[in-house]
Design a protein around this motif. Sequence first.
Motif, PDB file in Angstrom:
ATOM      1  N   TYR A   1      31.829 -67.350   0.956  1.00 24.18           N
ATOM      2  CA  TYR A   1      30.840 -66.319   0.649  1.00 24.18           C
ATOM      3  C   TYR A   1      29.536 -67.024   0.268  1.00 24.18           C
ATOM      4  N   PRO A   2      28.405 -66.557   0.772  1.00 24.50           N
ATOM      5  CA  PRO A   2      27.129 -67.217   0.461  1.00 24.50           C
ATOM      6  C   PRO A   2      26.735 -67.031  -0.998  1.00 24.50           C
ATOM      7  N   PHE A   3      26.840 -68.092  -1.769  1.00 31.48           N
ATOM      8  CA  PHE A   3      26.590 -68.049  -3.207  1.00 31.48           C
ATOM      9  C   PHE A   3      25.606 -69.169  -3.533  1.00 31.48           C
ATOM     10  N   CYS A   4      24.329 -68.828  -3.546  1.00 37.80           N
ATOM     11  CA  CYS A   4      23.298 -69.856  -3.648  1.00 37.80           C
ATOM     12  C   CYS A   4      23.317 -70.594  -4.987  1.00 37.80           C
ATOM     13  N   TYR A   5      23.678 -69.925  -6.080  1.00 41.94           N
ATOM     14  CA  TYR A   5      23.706 -70.585  -7.390  1.00 41.94           C
ATOM     15  C   TYR A   5      24.803 -71.638  -7.447  1.00 41.94           C
ATOM     16  N   ARG A   6      25.930 -71.353  -6.810  1.00 40.41           N
ATOM     17  CA  ARG A   6      27.043 -72.307  -6.753  1.00 40.41           C
ATOM     18  C   ARG A   6      27.459 -72.456  -5.292  1.00 40.41           C
ATOM     19  N   CYS A   7      26.617 -73.052  -4.498  1.00 41.06           N
ATOM     20  CA  CYS A   7      26.902 -73.159  -3.068  1.00 41.06           C
ATOM     21  C   CYS A   7      28.255 -73.815  -2.843  1.00 41.06           C
ATOM     22  N   PRO A   8      29.195 -73.125  -2.188  1.00 44.54           N
ATOM     23  CA  PRO A   8      30.523 -73.711  -1.951  1.00 44.54           C
ATOM     24  C   PRO A   8      30.488 -74.918  -1.029  1.00 44.54           C
ATOM     25  N   LEU A   9      29.348 -75.117  -0.339  1.00 43.95           N
ATOM     26  CA  LEU A   9      29.201 -76.264   0.564  1.00 43.95           C
ATOM     27  C   LEU A   9      28.282 -77.329  -0.023  1.00 43.95           C
ATOM     28  N   SER A  10      27.884 -77.130  -1.298  1.00 46.41           N
ATOM     29  CA  SER A  10      27.106 -78.120  -2.067  1.00 46.41           C
ATOM     30  C   SER A  10      25.710 -78.375  -1.510  1.00 46.41           C
ATOM     31  N   TYR A  11      25.075 -77.344  -0.973  1.00 45.19           N
ATOM     32  CA  TYR A  11      23.700 -77.457  -0.503  1.00 45.19           C
ATOM     33  C   TYR A  11      22.751 -76.797  -1.496  1.00 45.19           C
ATOM     34  N   LYS A  12      21.464 -77.137  -1.370  1.00 41.85           N
ATOM     35  CA  LYS A  12      20.428 -76.499  -2.170  1.00 41.85           C
ATOM     36  C   LYS A  12      19.845 -75.317  -1.394  1.00 41.85           C
ATOM     37  N   LYS A  13      19.532 -74.237  -2.104  1.00 40.15           N
ATOM     38  CA  LYS A  13      19.121 -72.991  -1.465  1.00 40.15           C
ATOM     39  C   LYS A  13      17.937 -73.167  -0.532  1.00 40.15           C
ATOM     40  N   ASP A  14      16.899 -73.895  -0.969  1.00 41.71           N
ATOM     41  CA  ASP A  14      15.662 -73.962  -0.204  1.00 41.71           C
ATOM     42  C   ASP A  14      15.718 -74.925   0.973  1.00 41.71           C
ATOM     43  N   SER A  15      16.792 -75.700   1.075  1.00 35.23           N
ATOM     44  CA  SER A  15      16.857 -76.698   2.143  1.00 35.23           C
ATOM     45  C   SER A  15      18.159 -76.667   2.927  1.00 35.23           C
ATOM     46  N   CYS A  16      18.945 -75.608   2.766  1.00 33.75           N
ATOM     47  CA  CYS A  16      20.270 -75.592   3.386  1.00 33.75           C
ATOM     48  C   CYS A  16      20.244 -75.167   4.849  1.00 33.75           C
ATOM     49  N   GLY A  17      19.173 -74.460   5.260  1.00 33.46           N
ATOM     50  CA  GLY A  17      19.141 -73.968   6.626  1.00 33.46           C
ATOM     51  C   GLY A  17      20.238 -72.959   6.902  1.00 33.46           C
ATOM     52  N   MET A  18      20.698 -72.279   5.867  1.00 31.23           N
ATOM     53  CA  MET A  18      21.757 -71.277   5.941  1.00 31.23           C
ATOM     54  C   MET A  18      22.997 -71.856   6.620  1.00 31.23           C
ATOM     55  N   VAL A  19      23.441 -72.993   6.086  1.00 36.68           N
ATOM     56  CA  VAL A  19      24.598 -73.684   6.671  1.00 36.68           C
ATOM     57  C   VAL A  19      25.857 -72.835   6.578  1.00 36.68           C
TER      58      VAL A  19
END
Length: 450
Positions: A176-194
């Motif tokens: 589930y897309p959870f920007c505060y705790r990205c399950p894929l360990s990316y940063k919100k502003d630079s993830c490219g919606m991975v």
Amino acid sequence: MEKKYEKCVETCKEDSKVVSFASRIHYYPLVVKKAKGAIVEDLDGNEYIDFLASAGALNTGHSHENVVEAIKNQVDNFIHYTTGYMYNRLQVELAKRLIEITPGNFPKKVAFGLTGSDANDGAIKFSRAYTGRRKIISFIKSYHGSTFGSISLSAISLKMRRKIGPILNEVYHIPYPFCYRCPLSYKKDSCGMVCIKELENAFESFLPPEEVAAVVMEPIAGDGGIIIPPKEYVKRLYQLCKENGILFISDEVQQGFGRTGKWFGIEHFNVEPDIIVMGKAIASGMPLSAIVGRSEIMDSLEAPAHLFTMNGHPVSCSAAIATIDIIKDEKLVEKSRVLGEYALMRFEELKEKYEIIGDVRGCGLSIGVELIKDRKSLERNNEAAKKICYRCFEKGLILTFFAGNVLRVQPPLVITKEELDRGLDIIEESIIEYLEGKIPDSILEESKGW
């Protein structure tokens, strides 16, 4: 004046001897005696402001006079006659109203049930029947209910799955897309919606999209901790569904009927789901669920594929019609939006004052306050959630937590601003007492939660 809980505690002890542990999550010894609006009284006469609304099932508040009148009037006429074989006018009237308030400018039909869990089961059945496909996609950390189909969709707790397998097959879970705790360990502003690329990669490598019947999504993940996905994510997910003939199903059991400041949570994302699943607040505390979908989808099954003796119970339907009228007449959707914005502002102020608050998020009066140990590690502070909720209970506020460390703020939409303010004050008082070490560790054995 110190509260007394003798009768409540004794009832809880009796309960543990006769009611299965599988059906009770314990927070504190609250035994409800009566309730009105946003105020609850327990068996010992203690009063509480309600920030839980019976797990989001009482958007119109406790015992709204119009709901009570509708129930009494229907009971005086007749209590029940199965609509599996016969008909009643209330189902027709309610179905029309549900079709009217749900998004989507296309012909719709309704199937009734008893609870959100069976409605999610029904959504699986209808989507498989209509598409002729078997695979279903859901999300990690999602919660859809506790029947076999809805447990299969859910991926929030191992306690739900242990000892009962095999569960429904061909159900696949994605992050589930959870920007505060990205399950894929990316940063919100630079993830490219991975996170959406994870699904695209699955479609290219091991999950044939032409075999997928539906994606089932909570537009706002409730028990996962009030997680709000980026609008771009939902838009792209919806687009992927349309491109591949996959049905998009919105689970609105927790977020529907004005809870988020709109009639349904999915309306925040400007997409039109093929199926909407609803329960909880639909009938102001009476058992009822509904599936509203495109007519051609809802006509893809024959009876008795989704038939229950008690489905669309006339007393519940009467309560649901009253519920919709109350939400409209009292402008509760707008009230939820306005009070929700105010509560979020108050919590943001608390976040500035107390480092223990890591994140505040929500729509309308569906708000999550995430407690952490520090802002560098963002480590979940489960102990704080337990202690603060228990101290709030002692001070006269019904507050719970989910996802281990997220305070659940979902009061009835009829709550007054004065009641809301007092509840928010109690939360701040309890946070201060936790930080000062004034809440004993013994509470950790009492307050279990999720």
